[in-house]
Scaffold this motif. Structure first.
Motif, PDB file in Angstrom:
ATOM      1  N   HIS A 185     -10.867  19.137  15.881  1.00 46.58           N
ATOM      2  CA  HIS A 185     -11.346  19.332  14.555  1.00 46.58           C
ATOM      3  C   HIS A 185     -12.707  18.298  14.940  1.00 46.58           C
ATOM      4  N   MET A 210     -10.486  23.294   7.809  1.00 46.48           N
ATOM      5  CA  MET A 210      -9.541  22.361   8.408  1.00 46.48           C
ATOM      6  C   MET A 210      -8.100  23.446   8.625  1.00 46.48           C
ATOM      7  N   TRP A 211      -7.453  23.379   9.956  1.00 50.13           N
ATOM      8  CA  TRP A 211      -6.139  24.093   9.806  1.00 50.13           C
ATOM      9  C   TRP A 211      -5.083  22.744  10.076  1.00 50.13           C
ATOM     10  N   SER A 212      -3.691  22.524   9.327  1.00 50.10           N
ATOM     11  CA  SER A 212      -2.771  21.794   9.561  1.00 50.10           C
ATOM     12  C   SER A 212      -1.777  22.659   9.356  1.00 50.10           C
ATOM     13  N   LYS A 214      -1.694  17.719  13.751  1.00 49.14           N
ATOM     14  CA  LYS A 214      -1.278  18.705  12.325  1.00 49.14           C
ATOM     15  C   LYS A 214      -1.934  17.670  10.741  1.00 49.14           C
ATOM     16  N   ALA A 221      -4.876  16.223   8.276  1.00 47.75           N
ATOM     17  CA  ALA A 221      -4.874  16.663   6.912  1.00 47.75           C
ATOM     18  C   ALA A 221      -5.931  15.118   6.220  1.00 47.75           C
ATOM     19  N   SER A 238      -9.735  15.939   7.423  1.00 51.72           N
ATOM     20  CA  SER A 238     -10.161  16.638   6.632  1.00 51.72           C
ATOM     21  C   SER A 238     -10.484  15.170   4.933  1.00 51.72           C
ATOM     22  N   THR A 267      -8.075  21.643   3.543  1.00 46.04           N
ATOM     23  CA  THR A 267      -7.197  21.782   4.520  1.00 46.04           C
ATOM     24  C   THR A 267      -6.147  22.944   4.451  1.00 46.04           C
ATOM     25  N   VAL A 296      -5.233  19.996   0.363  1.00 47.70           N
ATOM     26  CA  VAL A 296      -4.192  21.012   1.215  1.00 47.70           C
ATOM     27  C   VAL A 296      -3.491  21.968   0.333  1.00 47.70           C
TER      28      VAL A 296
END
Length: 309
Positions: free
Chosen positions: A127, A148-150, A168, A172, A175, A191, A246
């Motif tokens: 990331h 973004m991917w949490s 992860k 967060a 981001s 996120t 998020v």
């Protein structure tokens, strides 16, 4: 008119799972798509160009525009090449969605350095790499959007995933700060903590019959398309100025997560020592203590609110 008409989108991990659906849905909404996927296995082993190329072929067969990329997000030089490929091929770049990753699950007392480092390198460093490689472009053009991917494995916790959960949770935080730093240049970052039945979730070890049954029951509604649809919505100009948030997406549910803030603050004249902390502070916070429930038990919060329409 598509939600992403005129936009160029880079999707990492776009050959399989959630990334595949993000790439295809983005193209359906009018975007030109760079489909990145190293093509590694569920533990990061090997490389295979066919998943990314198959997604590109699917997009093109439906009349869309796409190009494949086979580099690793763990390599900053390679990510720089991804960004340049987008600019050279399609004339720009506006959105990066970064679900690329794999799992190396192990209880912490058995985890090796390689299992820790590999996950941190791909998920958290990955990331960082996509932001570092693109932030100058986004700032200069006064437009840019990161999805973004949490994971609830970090936000809530999950046994056997200390490496993945730590990465992860870090995503967060990354981001949020990218959103804060990017606000004045119209650079957004949000996120998603997804819930979807993919080859990665299938690989999470469990011998608990209840969890196995729940996993199978969820498969019918937990398509990777569910979080992918949210990713496309967050990528669209229509979702501006939303940033720094998020979200959860799985099955028929969408969620927005609270972000860490003090629940209650207690002040004591002269400060606190260990004795007064035990005697006065700890009893007062008892009602606020978060129980040790993991992701499978907690469900992520309150019961869902039905929405019609």
């Amino acid at each position: 008119m598509g939600l992403l008409d005129g936009k160029v989108v880079l999707v990492t991990g776009g050959g399989r799972g959630i990334g595949r659906d993000v790439a295809i849905l983005s193209a359906q909404q009018g975007a030109k798509v760079v489909v990145n996927d190293l093509g590694g296995g569920i533990h990061g082993e090997g490389a295979d160009k066919s998943p990314a190329q198959e997604v590109v072929d699917t997009i093109k067969s439906a009349g869309g525009e796409a190009v494949a990329n086979f580099d690793s997000v763990a390599d900053l030089s390679a990510v720089n090449r991804m960004i340049q490929q987008a600019v050279d091929t399609f004339g720009g770049l506006h959105v990066i969605s970064n679900p690329a990753g794999f799992l190396r699950d192990r209880m912490i007392h058995n985890m090796t350095e390689e299992e820790w480092d590999g996950i941190i390198e791909v998920h958290l460093r990955g990331h960082f790499n996509v932001v570092r490689a693109s932030i100058g472009l986004f700032r200069n053009q006064q437009e840019g959007n990161y999805v973004m991917w949490s994971s609830t494995s970090g936000l809530i916790g999950n046994v056997g995933q200390t490496n993945y959960g730590a990465a992860k949770m870090g995503v967060a935080g990354l981001s949020r700060i990218v959103a804060l730093e990017g606000a004045r240049n119209n650079v957004r970052s949000n996120t998603i903590a997804p819930g979807a039945a993919t080859r990665l979730t299938d690989s999470i070890p469990t011998t608990d019959p209840e969890r196995i049954a729940r996993r199978e029951a969820m498969r019918a509604i937990n398509s990777p398309e569910r979080p992918a649809q949210l990713a496309v919505a967050l990528s669209a100009p229509a979702s501006a100025p939303l940033s720094g948030q998020v979200f959860g997406a799985g099955g028929y549910n969408l969620s927005i997560f609270q972000q860490p803030r003090p629940i209650e603050t207690f002040s004591r004249e002269g400060g606190w020592d260990a004795d007064t902390i035990i005697r006065e502070f700890l009893p007062r916070i008892e009602k606020h203590i978060t129980p040790l429930n993991d992701t499978a038990i907690s469900g992520g919060g309150k019961a869902p609110t039905p929405v019609n329409g």
